[in-house]
Design a protein around this motif. Structure first.
Motif, mmCIF file in Angstrom:
data_model
loop_
_atom_site.group_PDB
_atom_site.id
_atom_site.type_symbol
_atom_site.label_atom_id
_atom_site.label_comp_id
_atom_site.label_asym_id
_atom_site.label_seq_id
_atom_site.Cartn_x
_atom_site.Cartn_y
_atom_site.Cartn_z
ATOM 1 N N PRO A 1 4.240 6.768 -12.789
ATOM 2 C CA PRO A 1 5.705 6.672 -12.872
ATOM 3 C C PRO A 1 6.310 7.999 -13.322
ATOM 4 O O PRO A 1 5.880 8.589 -14.306
ATOM 5 N N THR A 2 7.323 8.439 -12.567
ATOM 6 C CA THR A 2 7.931 9.741 -12.805
ATOM 7 C C THR A 2 9.440 9.613 -12.743
ATOM 8 O O THR A 2 9.978 9.055 -11.777
ATOM 9 N N VAL A 3 10.122 10.140 -13.756
ATOM 10 C CA VAL A 3 11.584 10.087 -13.801
ATOM 11 C C VAL A 3 12.147 11.432 -13.373
ATOM 12 O O VAL A 3 11.755 12.479 -13.896
ATOM 13 N N ARG A 4 13.063 11.382 -12.409
ATOM 14 C CA ARG A 4 13.818 12.578 -12.037
ATOM 15 C C ARG A 4 15.112 12.126 -11.357
ATOM 16 O O ARG A 4 15.137 11.134 -10.619
ATOM 17 N N GLY A 5 16.187 12.854 -11.654
ATOM 18 C CA GLY A 5 17.468 12.569 -11.031
ATOM 19 C C GLY A 5 17.990 11.165 -11.301
ATOM 20 O O GLY A 5 18.659 10.579 -10.442
ATOM 21 N N GLY A 6 17.696 10.614 -12.482
ATOM 22 C CA GLY A 6 18.191 9.285 -12.818
ATOM 23 C C GLY A 6 17.470 8.151 -12.133
ATOM 24 O O GLY A 6 17.957 7.009 -12.120
ATOM 25 N N PRO B 1 0.842 -1.204 0.000
ATOM 26 C CA PRO B 1 0.000 0.000 0.000
ATOM 27 C C PRO B 1 0.877 1.252 0.000
ATOM 28 O O PRO B 1 2.045 1.207 0.388
ATOM 29 N N VAL B 2 0.302 2.377 -0.400
ATOM 30 C CA VAL B 2 1.109 3.595 -0.543
ATOM 31 C C VAL B 2 1.359 4.285 0.793
ATOM 32 O O VAL B 2 2.270 5.102 0.912
ATOM 33 N N GLY B 3 0.569 3.952 1.839
ATOM 34 C CA GLY B 3 0.712 4.668 3.103
ATOM 35 C C GLY B 3 0.123 6.070 2.993
ATOM 36 O O GLY B 3 -0.871 6.280 2.296
ATOM 37 N N ASP B 4 0.740 7.010 3.641
ATOM 38 C CA ASP B 4 0.267 8.395 3.617
ATOM 39 C C ASP B 4 0.651 9.024 2.283
ATOM 40 O O ASP B 4 1.815 9.347 2.048
ATOM 41 N N LEU C 1 13.413 6.280 -11.380
ATOM 42 C CA LEU C 1 12.004 6.157 -11.726
ATOM 43 C C LEU C 1 11.217 5.981 -10.433
ATOM 44 O O LEU C 1 11.410 4.997 -9.707
ATOM 45 N N TYR C 2 10.339 6.945 -10.134
ATOM 46 C CA TYR C 2 9.574 6.933 -8.888
ATOM 47 C C TYR C 2 8.197 6.334 -9.111
ATOM 48 O O TYR C 2 7.547 6.582 -10.129
ATOM 49 N N GLY C 3 7.729 5.591 -8.111
ATOM 50 C CA GLY C 3 6.398 5.022 -8.148
ATOM 51 C C GLY C 3 6.342 3.761 -7.299
ATOM 52 O O GLY C 3 7.348 3.076 -7.111
ATOM 53 N N ARG C 4 5.155 3.465 -6.767
ATOM 54 C CA ARG C 4 5.011 2.255 -5.964
ATOM 55 C C ARG C 4 5.181 1.026 -6.860
ATOM 56 O O ARG C 4 4.502 0.888 -7.882
ATOM 57 N N GLY C 5 6.112 0.166 -6.477
ATOM 58 C CA GLY C 5 6.420 -1.025 -7.267
ATOM 59 C C GLY C 5 7.474 -0.797 -8.324
ATOM 60 O O GLY C 5 7.889 -1.760 -8.984
ATOM 61 N N ALA C 6 7.935 0.451 -8.486
ATOM 62 C CA ALA C 6 8.953 0.716 -9.504
ATOM 63 C C ALA C 6 10.211 -0.095 -9.238
ATOM 64 O O ALA C 6 10.902 -0.528 -10.167
ATOM 65 N N ALA C 7 10.522 -0.324 -7.965
ATOM 66 C CA ALA C 7 11.666 -1.157 -7.603
ATOM 67 C C ALA C 7 11.215 -2.524 -7.107
ATOM 68 O O ALA C 7 11.742 -3.555 -7.514
ATOM 69 N N ASP C 8 10.234 -2.556 -6.234
ATOM 70 C CA ASP C 8 9.804 -3.766 -5.535
ATOM 71 C C ASP C 8 8.371 -4.115 -5.909
ATOM 72 O O ASP C 8 7.432 -3.617 -5.306
ATOM 73 N N ASP C 9 8.145 -4.988 -6.877
ATOM 74 C CA ASP C 9 9.160 -5.770 -7.549
ATOM 75 C C ASP C 9 8.830 -5.824 -9.035
ATOM 76 O O ASP C 9 9.179 -6.762 -9.735
ATOM 77 N N LEU D 1 2.935 12.109 1.771
ATOM 78 C CA LEU D 1 4.386 12.031 1.879
ATOM 79 C C LEU D 1 5.060 11.767 0.532
ATOM 80 O O LEU D 1 6.279 11.843 0.436
ATOM 81 N N TRP D 2 4.282 11.470 -0.482
ATOM 82 C CA TRP D 2 4.842 11.226 -1.813
ATOM 83 C C TRP D 2 5.036 12.566 -2.525
ATOM 84 O O TRP D 2 4.148 13.408 -2.538
ATOM 85 N N GLU D 3 6.189 12.702 -3.147
ATOM 86 C CA GLU D 3 6.466 13.937 -3.884
ATOM 87 C C GLU D 3 5.771 13.954 -5.239
ATOM 88 O O GLU D 3 5.528 15.029 -5.802
ATOM 89 N N THR D 4 5.475 12.768 -5.782
ATOM 90 C CA THR D 4 4.699 12.632 -7.011
ATOM 91 C C THR D 4 3.694 11.514 -6.786
ATOM 92 O O THR D 4 3.873 10.677 -5.890
ATOM 93 N N PRO D 5 2.619 11.445 -7.569
ATOM 94 C CA PRO D 5 1.606 10.411 -7.341
ATOM 95 C C PRO D 5 2.217 9.011 -7.376
ATOM 96 O O PRO D 5 3.001 8.691 -8.274
#
Length: 464
Positions: free
Chosen positions: A120-125, A106-109, A127-135, A112-116
């Motif tokens: 999926p949002t790319v910044r600073g090399g 779950p996303v939690g609060d 990729l941000y988003g829930r599940g973008a890394a795991d898994d 606290l997320w800087e982007t939805p």
């Protein structure tokens, strides 16, 4: 005269060409809020399963691609959908099983997320988003590696290949053991790659060679039959919060080390890891000191830990001048590799019962246990993986212990004792898996996908 291209050069080039499409497909998966926890829309987990099955089908290499379920043992409830694809080995080649999971935390609060979280949002090399890394990145490392192998050697290769993408890992893998039993023939492999771990840093790969086990449970502490006025009875009557705080404080010593008799530590060397690095990776601010004793990585990899992860008690907003009759907390224990989770849980429960203050009544519920994992690093598959990681990242891999737990690996070991299990991953220490602003380091993903493609190519040549 130009040097002749090697087979691995062709695979590396194919992987590089496939990175953009893999990231595009990863973004599409991140947009699906596939949370498998109770209370969330289960159809979204089904939607991700359909999307992953289509990605597997589109590779064109599998004899069969299906979405399957298993019954949760002891219930009539059916588990979340998993994707299973298989291609039979030919000409004496080994079979490799690639595992990842398509459900997310779950996303939690959300504030606290800087982007939805599901955009999926790319910044600073990264990729941000829930599940973008795991898994979901683990899924796309598998799919992208298969695509690169096909581009480099053609679709008619001899390697046996299975893909198992689970749908409830974050929710406890409750049907996992039954799924393994139900589908053992289709899952059996010589090598199993579990792409659900981390790396030493963003540019240095790792093979995870040890994982702590886990014991999670709900503890309810009761001292009164009903709430009573704190002015009328406070000072003579212990309330449940007072008893709970007093009891929980006995779990740690003055250094913050676990103080439960019967919990053991694993004896293994660890690399150097500075306090400054720990502060950066964990978000530990100046003035707050680390806990425990011994080397930092020894504390994280080889020793037990106890964390209170949730509490049911009146909120600050709803506080009243009453003695609380009952308080419940969730305790999450990490168990040193080599100790069974059942033995560790028994030690924790015995400790709590022995230290219950003022005759407080204790109830233990929702007990969830998972054993740790120690890898036999002497197998041929480990050697092949190290070579592939060295080539894919350009630096040798580190043998890594991980403080987290992947309890289902013990199920894999039990069901397939002859298989060599490789625990890899696409995360780096700043991925913030399970936390707000989870992200994937894009270069790490590129290296991880290339390394896996090289591993598949090496195994496809093995025995020729």
């Amino acid at each position: 005269m130009a040097s002749e291209q090697t087979p691995d050069d062709a695979v590396t080039a194919a992987a590089a060409a496939r990175i953009p499409s893999a990231l595009a497909d990863l973004g599409a998966l991140v947009r699906i809020p596939s949370v498998a926890f109770p209370g969330f829309d289960a159809s979204e987990v089904g939607r991700t399963a359909q999307a992953v099955a289509q990605l597997a089908e589109d590779t064109g290499v599998f004899d069969e691609v299906s979405i399957r379920h298993a019954t949760i043992p002891g219930t009539d409830e059916v588990g979340m959908p998993a994707v299973l694809a298989r291609r039979a080995a030919r000409n004496g080649r080994p079979t490799i099983l690639l595992y990842a999971h398509h459900d997310v935390q779950p996303v939690g609060d959300e504030a606290l997320w800087e982007t939805p979280p599901f955009e999926p949002t790319v910044r600073g090399g990264r990729l941000y988003g829930r599940g973008a890394a795991d898994d979901k990145a683990g899924i796309m490392a598998h799919i992208g590696a298969i695509r690169a192998l096909v581009d480099a050697v053609g679709p008619d290769f001899d390697l046996g290949l299975s893909l198992f993408i689970e749908g409830e890992e974050e929710a406890g893998s409750r049907s996992f053991a039954q799924f393994l039993s139900d589908n053992a023939d289709d899952l059996r492999a010589d090598v199993i790659v579990v792409a659900d771990s981390t790396n030493w840093d963003a540019s240095t790969p790792a093979l995870t060679v040890s994982l702590r086990g886990n014991a999670r449970f709900t503890l309810t502490v009761k001292t009164l039959d009903h709430a009573s006025h704190s002015g009328m009875f406070g000072g003579a009557v212990p309330d449940a919060m007072m008893a709970t705080v007093t009891l929980l404080s006995t779990l740690w010593d003055a250094n913050g080390s676990v103080a439960v008799e019967g919990l053991v530590a694993h004896d293994a060397p660890t690399p150097e890891h500075s306090e400054q690095t720990l502060r950066s990776e964990a978000g530990l601010p100046d003035g707050v000191t680390p806990i425990g004793t011994g080397s930092i990585l020894g504390r994280l990899w080889n020793k037990p830990s106890l964390t209170v992860t949730g509490i049911d008690a009146p909120t600050v907003k709803n506080a009243s001048n009453t003695l609380n009759p009952e308080v419940s907390v969730v305790v999450s224990a990490r168990i040193a590799p080599g100790q069974s989770a059942a033995d560790a849980y028994a030690a924790i429960e015995a400790h709590l019962r022995a230290h219950a203050p003022w005759g407080a009544q204790l109830t233990f519920t929702d007990i969830d246990l998972g054993d740790g994992f120690l890898v036999d690093t002497g197998g041929w598959a480990v050697a092949e993986a190290r070579e592939a990681l060295s080539e894919g990242y350009g630096v040798p891999p580190v043998d890594l212990g991980v403080g987290g737990s992947i309890p289902f690996i013990s199920d894999l070991v039990r069901e397939f004792p002859e298989a060599q299990i490789l625990v890899t991953g696409v995360e780096d220490p700043h991925a913030r898996a399970h936390s707000p602003n989870e992200s994937l380091h894009l270069d790490t993903f590129r290296h991880a996908m290339t390394s896996e493609a090289l591993l598949l190519a090496r195994l496809n040549r093995r025995g020729a």
